[in-house]
Motif scaffolding. Structure first.
Motif, PDB file in Angstrom:
ATOM      1  N   PRO A 195      61.324  40.093 -68.406  1.00 30.71           N
ATOM      2  CA  PRO A 195      61.355  40.675 -67.347  1.00 30.71           C
ATOM      3  C   PRO A 195      60.774  41.718 -68.113  1.00 30.71           C
ATOM      4  CG  PRO A 195      63.593  40.368 -68.178  1.00 30.71           C
ATOM      5  CD  PRO A 195      63.023  39.555 -69.367  1.00 30.71           C
ATOM      6  N   GLU A 196      59.677  42.601 -67.384  1.00 32.94           N
ATOM      7  CA  GLU A 196      58.670  43.607 -67.895  1.00 32.94           C
ATOM      8  C   GLU A 196      59.426  44.421 -67.320  1.00 32.94           C
ATOM      9  OE1 GLU A 196      54.797  41.931 -66.260  1.00 32.94           O
ATOM     10  OE2 GLU A 196      55.152  40.358 -67.263  1.00 32.94           O
ATOM     11  N   GLY A 197      59.120  45.955 -68.025  1.00 34.96           N
ATOM     12  CA  GLY A 197      59.352  47.313 -67.420  1.00 34.96           C
ATOM     13  C   GLY A 197      60.667  47.538 -67.922  1.00 34.96           C
ATOM     14  N   VAL A 198      61.177  47.021 -68.671  1.00 33.89           N
ATOM     15  CA  VAL A 198      62.899  46.911 -69.505  1.00 33.89           C
ATOM     16  C   VAL A 198      62.370  47.566 -70.751  1.00 33.89           C
ATOM     17  CG1 VAL A 198      64.856  46.234 -68.490  1.00 33.89           C
ATOM     18  CG2 VAL A 198      63.360  45.420 -67.595  1.00 33.89           C
ATOM     19  N   SER A 199      63.243  48.390 -71.180  1.00 34.66           N
ATOM     20  CA  SER A 199      63.645  47.463 -72.791  1.00 34.66           C
ATOM     21  C   SER A 199      64.182  46.570 -73.594  1.00 34.66           C
ATOM     22  CB  SER A 199      63.693  49.394 -73.720  1.00 34.66           C
ATOM     23  OG  SER A 199      65.132  49.315 -73.146  1.00 34.66           O
ATOM     24  N   ALA A 200      64.511  46.032 -74.689  1.00 34.97           N
ATOM     25  CA  ALA A 200      65.043  45.600 -75.353  1.00 34.97           C
ATOM     26  C   ALA A 200      66.578  46.256 -75.520  1.00 34.97           C
ATOM     27  CB  ALA A 200      64.225  45.299 -76.980  1.00 34.97           C
ATOM     28  N   ALA A 201      66.772  47.277 -75.920  1.00 34.60           N
ATOM     29  CA  ALA A 201      67.511  47.984 -75.825  1.00 34.60           C
ATOM     30  C   ALA A 201      68.776  47.966 -74.430  1.00 34.60           C
ATOM     31  CB  ALA A 201      68.404  49.543 -76.316  1.00 34.60           C
ATOM     32  N   GLN A 202      67.964  47.740 -73.061  1.00 37.22           N
ATOM     33  CA  GLN A 202      68.821  47.768 -72.075  1.00 37.22           C
ATOM     34  C   GLN A 202      69.391  46.138 -71.841  1.00 37.22           C
ATOM     35  OE1 GLN A 202      64.500  49.345 -70.002  1.00 37.22           O
ATOM     36  NE2 GLN A 202      66.317  51.328 -68.669  1.00 37.22           N
ATOM     37  N   LEU A 203      68.418  46.364 -71.883  1.00 32.44           N
ATOM     38  CA  LEU A 203      68.291  44.048 -71.757  1.00 32.44           C
ATOM     39  C   LEU A 203      69.735  44.209 -73.068  1.00 32.44           C
ATOM     40  CD1 LEU A 203      64.852  42.736 -72.370  1.00 32.44           C
ATOM     41  CD2 LEU A 203      65.956  42.899 -70.128  1.00 32.44           C
ATOM     42  N   LYS A 204      69.098  43.894 -73.576  1.00 39.14           N
ATOM     43  CA  LYS A 204      70.753  43.840 -75.101  1.00 39.14           C
ATOM     44  C   LYS A 204      72.326  44.516 -73.912  1.00 39.14           C
ATOM     45  CE  LYS A 204      72.109  42.268 -78.911  1.00 39.14           C
ATOM     46  NZ  LYS A 204      72.139  40.924 -79.600  1.00 39.14           N
ATOM     47  N   ALA A 205      72.244  45.555 -73.768  1.00 39.60           N
ATOM     48  CA  ALA A 205      73.210  46.056 -73.598  1.00 39.60           C
ATOM     49  C   ALA A 205      73.239  46.400 -71.125  1.00 39.60           C
ATOM     50  CB  ALA A 205      72.488  47.716 -73.290  1.00 39.60           C
ATOM     51  N   SER A 206      72.858  44.799 -70.941  1.00 37.25           N
ATOM     52  CA  SER A 206      73.249  44.672 -69.671  1.00 37.25           C
ATOM     53  C   SER A 206      74.468  43.843 -69.905  1.00 37.25           C
ATOM     54  CB  SER A 206      72.156  43.930 -69.156  1.00 37.25           C
ATOM     55  OG  SER A 206      71.915  42.709 -69.788  1.00 37.25           O
TER      56      SER A 206
END
Ligand SMILES: Cc1ncc(COP(=O)(O)O)c(C=O)c1O
Length: 460
Positions: free
Chosen positions: A391-402
């Motif tokens: 996924p583009e335009g999403v940070s590593a922290a956002q992905l990990k917290a999803s």
């Protein structure tokens, strides 16, 4: 599982449908610290209690049948109760479960690992994946004489003290009470996909090993950029650090020889667990013979007292785990099962994205090989109605917290009400799953999306 009764909220209906699990969870809280034995089972409103499993399904104490995407936390590429693994275990049960001694099964097991995993010249069996990463780090420090382990933000390497730093967002504050500052000072964390940051830290000269999930953090949740694996290999070699691939999830799943076989990048050391032991407790460290030799006893008291890395463990290579491991590795050696499970996961990820596109809701499903993740309420710039790896335009922290978003928090119980169990905001596909199971899951996902939307939970 009964069809959703639309007059009840997901939470209300969940408490009613899973009443036996709720009762057990209340009892558990009175005797098990926090009511669970793995932080990953901390799910809201409460976890289902499972009574039996077979193939792609589990049945809970209320008799609800659940299509299982936990799959033994990723251990069960062949599904529950694979007949060949069970037969091997039954044979072994009649011969004893714990010799406290060397035995033929452990030799066959290590040979099977070494045959499949390209960089595994020598193998050492451990009890779990956490023990494997702990041992690999100790071996790396001993072999190089350097103190620091370098890891990447969001990468998970088990629950031991050296593995927790930088694992969860906020990555610069992530650890656990009870882990000493002095220990944390021996672990460096840099963001993945940033060769400049990696090189700058390696250039300080104190790094014994770089450890990474070769899928990217949390089984492809935080994807690696093209070329980053090879860049990490080159940089580690250039600065005299060993490279450890933590293949606890990717091992025997990304390909029969793991991610290193799939991507053609070889580490110095590999940590394994899960599929390696065919659903029984077990793990392994493997690597180049000249690195692994620090584990050897020699006819040299000085070496043994000062240079040999210590390693024990009551359950290491116990005969029952060895029997399951050998049967599993023999069965998955030709790569066909990995390809089959991956085809199913591609269909699932694409189906989820199609449902989200059609409903015009924020969220996306992504992943690699036979695993998938779902982030509801989050938008990426490259979602289509098909499969998605990165996924583009999403940070590593956002992905990990999803997995802990409000929307994902309703997806889990919502899908359980449809008879589908996710794992940590996603899941693992096995060869016991079928196209029909995948299509059922996509339809259930679509209905639950509608329900979550109707409850007004989508952030937009
Ligand atoms: C990449 C990775 N490393 C290490 C571990 C720890 O393995 P175990 O749970 O067997 O201790 C896990 C567990 O999920 C993992 O995913």
């Amino acid at each position: 599982v009964a069809q959703a009764a639309t007059d009840l909220s997901i939470q209300q209906e969940f408490a009613r449908t899973f009443a036996g699990s709720l009762a057990l969870q209340r009892q558990a809280r009175g005797v098990i610290a926090g009511g669970i034995n793995h932080d990953g089972r901390h799910v809201k409103p409460f976890p289902p209690y499972i009574a039996r499993a077979d193939g792609a399904h589990k049945w809970d104490v209320d008799g609800n049948r659940l299509l299982d995407y936990v799959m033994g936390h990723g251990s069960l590429l062949l599904g529950h109760n694979d007949p060949d693994i069970l037969a091997a275990m039954r044979d072994q049960l009649g011969l004893g479960t714990h010799y406290g001694a060397c035995h033929e099964g452990e030799v066959r097991w290590a040979e099977a690992i070494s045959r499949l995993v390209p960089s595994a010249e020598r193998v050492k069996i451990t009890g779990t994946g956490t023990e494997a990463t702990l041992l690999a780090m100790r071996v790396a420090r001993a072999a190089t004489g350097k103190p620091t382990i370098l890891k990447f933000e969001g990468h998970f390497h088990g629950w031991q003290d050296y593995a927790l730093k930088g694992e969860k967002p906020p990555f610069d504050a992530s650890t656990s009470p009870g882990v000493l500052e002095q220990v944390l000072a021996t672990v460096a964390v840099v963001p993945a996909n940033d060769p400049g940051a990696l090189e700058a830290r390696l250039a300080e000269g104190d790094v014994a090993a770089v450890i990474m999930e070769p899928s990217g953090g949390s089984w492809a949740m935080i994807p690696l950029a093209d070329g980053f694996l090879a860049a990490t290999r080159d940089l580690a070699s250039r600065y005299g650090a060993l490279l450890i691939f933590d293949e606890v999830i990717t091992g025997f799943r990304w390909a029969a020889g793991g991610a290193q076989a799939r991507f053609g990048v070889l580490p110095d050391l590999t940590t394994m667990a899960k599929i390696v032991a065919g659903g029984m407790p077990g793990g392994a460290v493997a690597g180049r013979a000249e690195v692994m030799e620090v584990l050897e006893f020699r006819d040299d008291p000085v070496w043994n007292a000062t240079r040999k890395v210590r390693h024990q463990g009551t359950y290491n290579a116990n005969p029952l785990a060895a029997a399951a491991g050998v049967a599993c590795l023999d069965k998955i050696a030709d790569g066909g099962h990995q390809e089959r499970a991956e085809q199913l996961a591609v269909r699932l990820r694409g189906g989820f994205n199609t449902a989200l596109e059609r409903r015009g809701l924020p969220g996306f499903a992504w992943g690699e090989s036979s695993v998938f993740h779902v982030a509801l309420g989050l938008s990426c710039s490259n979602r289509t109605a098909g499969d998605l790896r990165s996924p583009e335009g999403v940070s590593a922290a956002q992905l990990k917290a999803s997995p802990s978003s409000r929307e994902n928090g309703l997806l889990y119980p919502g899908l359980l009400l449809e008879g589908v169990e996710l794992f940590s905001g996603g899941g693992m596909v096995s060869v016991a799953h079928t196209e029909d199971h995948i299509d059922e899951t996509i339809s259930a996902f679509d209905r639950v999306l509608g329900r979550i939307e109707a409850e007004g939970a989508f952030a937009g």
